[in-house]
Design a protein around this motif. Sequence first.
Motif, short mmCIF file in Angstrom:
data_model
loop_
_atom_site.label_atom_id
_atom_site.label_comp_id
_atom_site.label_asym_id
_atom_site.label_seq_id
_atom_site.Cartn_x
_atom_site.Cartn_y
_atom_site.Cartn_z
N ASP A 62 0.87 -1.18 -0.02
CA ASP A 62 -0.02 0.11 0.00
C ASP A 62 0.81 1.36 -0.16
O ASP A 62 1.79 1.30 0.77
N ALA A 63 0.78 2.39 -0.99
CA ALA A 63 1.44 3.51 -1.07
C ALA A 63 1.52 4.27 0.13
O ALA A 63 2.41 4.80 0.42
N MET A 64 0.52 4.26 0.86
CA MET A 64 0.29 5.40 1.96
C MET A 64 0.90 4.93 3.15
O MET A 64 1.56 5.42 3.94
N THR A 65 0.30 3.51 3.51
CA THR A 65 0.69 2.95 4.93
C THR A 65 2.10 1.88 4.83
O THR A 65 2.63 1.90 5.98
N GLY A 66 2.20 1.58 3.47
CA GLY A 66 3.48 0.64 3.56
C GLY A 66 3.03 -0.56 3.70
O GLY A 66 4.03 -1.58 3.66
N LEU A 67 2.03 -0.96 4.19
CA LEU A 67 1.58 -2.37 4.58
C LEU A 67 1.59 -3.13 3.18
O LEU A 67 1.27 -2.50 2.19
N PRO A 68 1.67 -4.51 3.50
CA PRO A 68 1.18 -5.39 2.24
C PRO A 68 0.09 -5.11 1.85
O PRO A 68 -1.08 -4.76 2.76
N ASN A 69 -0.57 -5.20 0.68
CA ASN A 69 -1.75 -4.96 0.10
C ASN A 69 -2.57 -6.19 -0.21
O ASN A 69 -2.02 -7.13 0.09
N ARG A 70 -3.59 -5.94 -0.90
CA ARG A 70 -4.59 -7.11 -1.00
C ARG A 70 -3.88 -8.42 -1.80
O ARG A 70 -3.87 -9.60 -1.40
N HIS A 71 -3.02 -7.96 -2.84
CA HIS A 71 -2.30 -9.03 -3.62
C HIS A 71 -1.32 -9.72 -2.89
O HIS A 71 -1.22 -11.12 -2.80
N MET A 72 -0.57 -9.19 -1.79
CA MET A 72 0.32 -9.62 -1.12
C MET A 72 -0.50 -10.62 -0.05
O MET A 72 -0.10 -11.74 0.29
N LEU A 73 -1.32 -10.29 0.47
CA LEU A 73 -2.05 -11.00 1.51
C LEU A 73 -2.73 -12.18 0.82
O LEU A 73 -2.57 -13.24 1.52
N HIS A 74 -3.34 -12.21 -0.26
CA HIS A 74 -3.72 -13.16 -1.19
C HIS A 74 -2.66 -14.17 -1.27
O HIS A 74 -3.03 -15.72 -1.24
N ARG A 75 -1.41 -13.87 -1.59
CA ARG A 75 -0.50 -14.58 -1.86
C ARG A 75 -0.17 -15.42 -0.59
O ARG A 75 0.23 -16.54 -0.59
N GLN A 76 -0.11 -14.68 0.44
CA GLN A 76 0.29 -15.43 1.68
C GLN A 76 -0.60 -16.55 2.19
O GLN A 76 -0.42 -17.38 2.71
N ILE A 77 -1.89 -16.04 1.83
CA ILE A 77 -2.98 -17.03 2.13
C ILE A 77 -2.72 -18.44 1.31
O ILE A 77 -3.09 -19.74 2.00
#
Length: 608
Positions: free
Chosen positions: A176-191
């Motif tokens: 995520d550009a604003m918070t620097g957290l992993p975004n939806r794509h990264m979370l789905h990949r981790q799942i």
Amino acid sequence: MQKLLAQQLEAARLADGSIDIERLGALLAGPYEQLRESRKNLRTQNERFVAALEHMAHGLSMYDGNQRLVTCNRQFLELYRLPKRFGRIGTTFKQILEARVAANTQTGDDTLGSVEERLRFAEQRVAASSVLHLNSGQVISVTHQPLKDGGWVSTHKDITEFSQLQDELAHLAYHDAMTGLPNRHMLHRQISENFALVDGVGTFALLFADLDGFKSINDTLGHATGDQILKQVAERLLETVGEWGLAGRLGGDEFAVVMRPGASTRDAYHLAEQMTAAMRRPFMADGQSFDIGLSVGVAVAPGDGTNQDQLLKNADLALYAAKSRQRGGFCFYEPSMARALAERTQIEQDLSRALELGEFELHYQPIFSFKSRGFAGFEALLRWRRGGDTLVPPAQFIPVAEETGLIVRIGEWVLRQALAEAAQWPSDLSIAINVSSVQFQRGNIVPIVMNALAASGIAPKRVEIEITESVFFENTADNLDALRQLHALGIRIALDDFGTGFSALSYLLSYPFDKIKIDGSFVRALDSAKGAHAIVGAVAEIGRRMGMTTTAEGVETPEQLRNVHAAGYGEVQGYLVAQPMPAEQVRAMLAPENDLMPEVPFALRATG
């Protein structure tokens, strides 16, 4: 040549057997003149070849069947930091490879093995393209083409800067550009990775989180204040989750945590408890204190889902239940949670009848041109007035329409309606229409667009089709062919939400877009995110170099406007320019007796 000389001698021989010298000279003058001219032409061609070779943008090298250098240019030697003597004809390929080891422009630590590997590859006589990451830090794109004589020719291009830019955009694609957290794509990949690791026998938890009361802050105080709070939420979330798993932002005020494999229901309970407690502390923004709760929905695999889609759906149902029961609390998924699913089913049923009932309408958002200092056109945006009075947010019904395939019929209506409306505008105004990837996959998009053009009578050059990278996910060849057919009609093609996908730069190489629209999240990040200016500027430069129009979306403040204008964008749209408006408002604004420019904010006119 000897045969020709013998013939000329015989022709100059007299009856007594002697040679007529004058006649022989005359006979030989023609062939020798031709020979001199041929040699002159050959020298000229050789000089031109050498000049072209030395002025190439890339490095080039050619070898014969004995792996000896036939020719190379200056760029090749400089690229690999080789002394000039290694450019001599006859230098062996092995000598050049060993010289690259000495110059540290080889790949890998096994220098001997690297040389032998390259020698073996050359013997295979196969065409190939590769990207080499040299020990010197350079990134080189290499093409290798075998020749009939057993040799080969190769080109070498330094793509170090391009590779670095792609790495930066790839990072943004997963964060995520604003918070620097992993975004939806990264979370789905981790799942997906977690499911592979537990293999049906272990457990892990997925927690969906949503802020309570955040929308009112955004609506009343603006996105700048809201963004400050979201950053604080991200910081607290990282502190709370720690080593428990991966915390990320799904979008808006929605967050998620993918707990590590082995996490039990009890572990998920404690984490959800800590997350909600952490968010109960007041947030500070613009000198004000805000109380914002966090609702959490929890699903634990494999009991609550044996695949990603099922787990995501059940975590979402649990979150819906948590927000319905008690804000600022958490809820675990239960099979009885069907209310959210029932509502979604109802939306699907109502959506299937909305077209026949005439519940859809189009609003149009102006696009401002820095060059003309006026409106370049409008983007058509779909709205659904459910039941004739309830305006349903596009985010709620568009995904349903895409999943069910209803978007094909709806999209055809949008195209016809938007083109018919735009045909009534001044001829210098364009109309941009979003086309879903589902319309490419399930609908005959090219004939549909052609029919809409014919029915409206609008010039194709005034029409822009906006697509996202999802068009390239399935049926890529067919979709690309459809895009080319649309472009051949004279329609402009724009890549929307640029920078948010997996490999946006590769899509720019796959298809020659007329326009790229950088996603609004990058524009908002200009206010705070480190490196955002560099990325936004880089995208503008890519567009300029590739001859594409660049549009910055989501511009809401004068400062954002100044930043994108300074970066070199050609167009801009967002609430600072104007909010989407009904067709009748557009008509009134474009009426000859009205002046278009007074509707444009002063901040926009000032940039000119």
